[in-house]
Scaffold this active site. Structure first.
Site, PDB file in Angstrom:
ATOM      1  N   ALA A  65       0.765  -1.183  -0.046  1.00  0.00           N
ATOM      2  CA  ALA A  65       0.157  -0.063  -0.207  1.00  0.00           C
ATOM      3  C   ALA A  65       0.768   1.610   0.069  1.00  0.00           C
ATOM      4  O   ALA A  65       1.975   0.977   0.376  1.00  0.00           O
ATOM      5  CB  ALA A  65      -1.033   0.021   1.260  1.00  0.00           C
ATOM      6  N   GLY A 109       0.794  -5.056   0.543  1.00  0.00           N
ATOM      7  CA  GLY A 109      -0.420  -5.167  -0.255  1.00  0.00           C
ATOM      8  C   GLY A 109      -0.639  -5.641  -1.411  1.00  0.00           C
ATOM      9  O   GLY A 109      -1.250  -6.449  -1.964  1.00  0.00           O
ATOM     10  N   GLU A 112      -0.462  -9.169  -0.887  1.00  0.00           N
ATOM     11  CA  GLU A 112      -1.846  -9.519  -0.593  1.00  0.00           C
ATOM     12  C   GLU A 112      -2.594 -10.078  -2.146  1.00  0.00           C
ATOM     13  O   GLU A 112      -3.651 -10.284  -2.900  1.00  0.00           O
ATOM     14  CB  GLU A 112      -2.842  -8.393   0.277  1.00  0.00           C
ATOM     15  CG  GLU A 112      -2.504  -8.762   1.755  1.00  0.00           C
ATOM     16  CD  GLU A 112      -2.139  -7.766   2.600  1.00  0.00           C
ATOM     17  OE1 GLU A 112      -2.153  -6.534   2.415  1.00  0.00           O
ATOM     18  OE2 GLU A 112      -3.473  -7.755   3.705  1.00  0.00           O
ATOM     19  N   GLU A 132       3.774  -5.254   6.917  1.00  0.00           N
ATOM     20  CA  GLU A 132       3.377  -4.045   7.517  1.00  0.00           C
ATOM     21  C   GLU A 132       3.854  -3.868   8.615  1.00  0.00           C
ATOM     22  O   GLU A 132       3.618  -2.663   9.548  1.00  0.00           O
ATOM     23  CB  GLU A 132       2.096  -4.217   7.479  1.00  0.00           C
ATOM     24  CG  GLU A 132       1.126  -4.236   6.285  1.00  0.00           C
ATOM     25  CD  GLU A 132       1.178  -5.455   5.718  1.00  0.00           C
ATOM     26  OE1 GLU A 132       2.296  -7.026   5.871  1.00  0.00           O
ATOM     27  OE2 GLU A 132       0.438  -5.875   4.346  1.00  0.00           O
TER      28      GLU A 132
END
Ligand code: CO8
Length: 258
Positions: A65, A109, A112, A132
């Site tokens: 992200a 992310g 993911e 993260e």
């Protein structure tokens, strides 16, 4: 001005979405995810598309992200904005087969997003991880749920808690990726796999995808029943008649995707 954070192309019956934000290793900002979602929707509605490839750049599939965009987020920004939902769920709910082609970093992310696809083909330089914890946050787009389903609790827990990464070879051995290919031929190899899938009957491929996904969402008895009903339904397809006739007549089938 709209940034072009993705490039969408059509190769025969294959739709290719390339993440295109190289200056930040394809960090997944909302704008990029919105563009990706819009491209997926177009491919979903296009009857000429039978399979989609989601690919990144040479050095990164996506490094996570967008940390710069999230840095000053407050709880209400995330909650009211339904962060990681609107433009992420479109991958999970996409009905046609979708393959992630991972070269370089697939972190946070990015990992993911790759896991949300139907399967991952990795270049031999791929690096996977859920780091993260290093930036004071936790996986928020399925990392704590999908990773253990792929690689088991011990490895998933270790990756998420230490922030360590996993090489392509380790990821293949652990079951995270379907197979590993030479980095330079990743695009061609994945396109060939996608073309093969897109050449089969689209409704059959979609039914298979639904059935396999059921294995993760339902108890075995329900999954088996679901598969049986789908199997029965396949006899309503003209592609089933064509596929079996072609086999017996020793010719290539011509599927109509119906
Ligand atoms: N967000 C924003 N910018 C990034 C990100 C990121 N995740 N990753 C890299 N960049 C930027 C860097 O800031 C740098 O920009 P600049 O040139 O302007 O300084 C540029 O990309 C190149 O990066 P590096 O110079 O750091 O390149 P290196 O080769 O030295 O290192 C690494 C590569 C190891 C990948 C390193 O960039 C890194 O550790 N990146 C962060 C990885 C990370 O922590 N990812 C997890 C983020 S949190 C997350 O994903 C939460 C998921 C929640 C759900 C999903 C929501 C979308």
């Amino acid at each position: 001005m709209l940034n072009n954070f993705i490039v969408a192309e059509v190769h025969g019956r294959v739709g290719v979405i390339r993440l295109n934000r190289p200056e930040s290793l394809n960090a997944l900002c909302d704008e990029l995810m919105d563009q990706m979602g819009a491209a997926l929707q177009r491919f979903d509605q296009d009857p000429g598309i039978g399979c989609v490839v989601l690919i990144g750049g040479d050095s990164a599939f996506a490094a996570g992200a967008d940390i710069a965009a999230m840095k000053d987020f407050e709880y209400m920004d995330a909650y009211l904005g339904d962060y990681v939902t609107r433009n992420w769920e479109c991958v999970r709910t996409f009905r046609k087969p979708i393959i992630a082609a991972v070269s370089g970093y697939a972190l946070g992310g990015g990992c993911e997003l790759a896991m949300a696809c139907d399967f991952i083909i990795a270049g031999d330089d791929a690096v996977f991880g859920q780091p993260e914890i290093k930036v004071g946050i936790l996986p928020g787009a399925g990392g704590t749920q999908r990773l253990p389903r792929f690689i088991g609790k011990a490895k998933a827990m270790a990756l998420c808690l230490t922030g360590k990464t996993m090489s392509a070879a380790e990821a293949e051995a652990a079951g995270l990726v379907a197979w590993v290919v030479a980095r330079d031929s990743l695009g061609d190899e994945v396109l060939a796999v996608a073309r093969r899938i897109a050449g089969y009957s689209l409704p059959v491929a979609m039914m298979i995808k639904e059935c396999v996904n059921r294995a993760f969402d339902a108890p075995l008895s329900e999954g088996l029943l679901f598969e049986r009903r789908m199997f029965h339904a396949a006899f309503a397809l003209s592609d089933q008649k064509e596929g079996m006739a072609a086999f017996l007549e020793k010719r290539k089938p011509e599927f109509q995707h119906r």
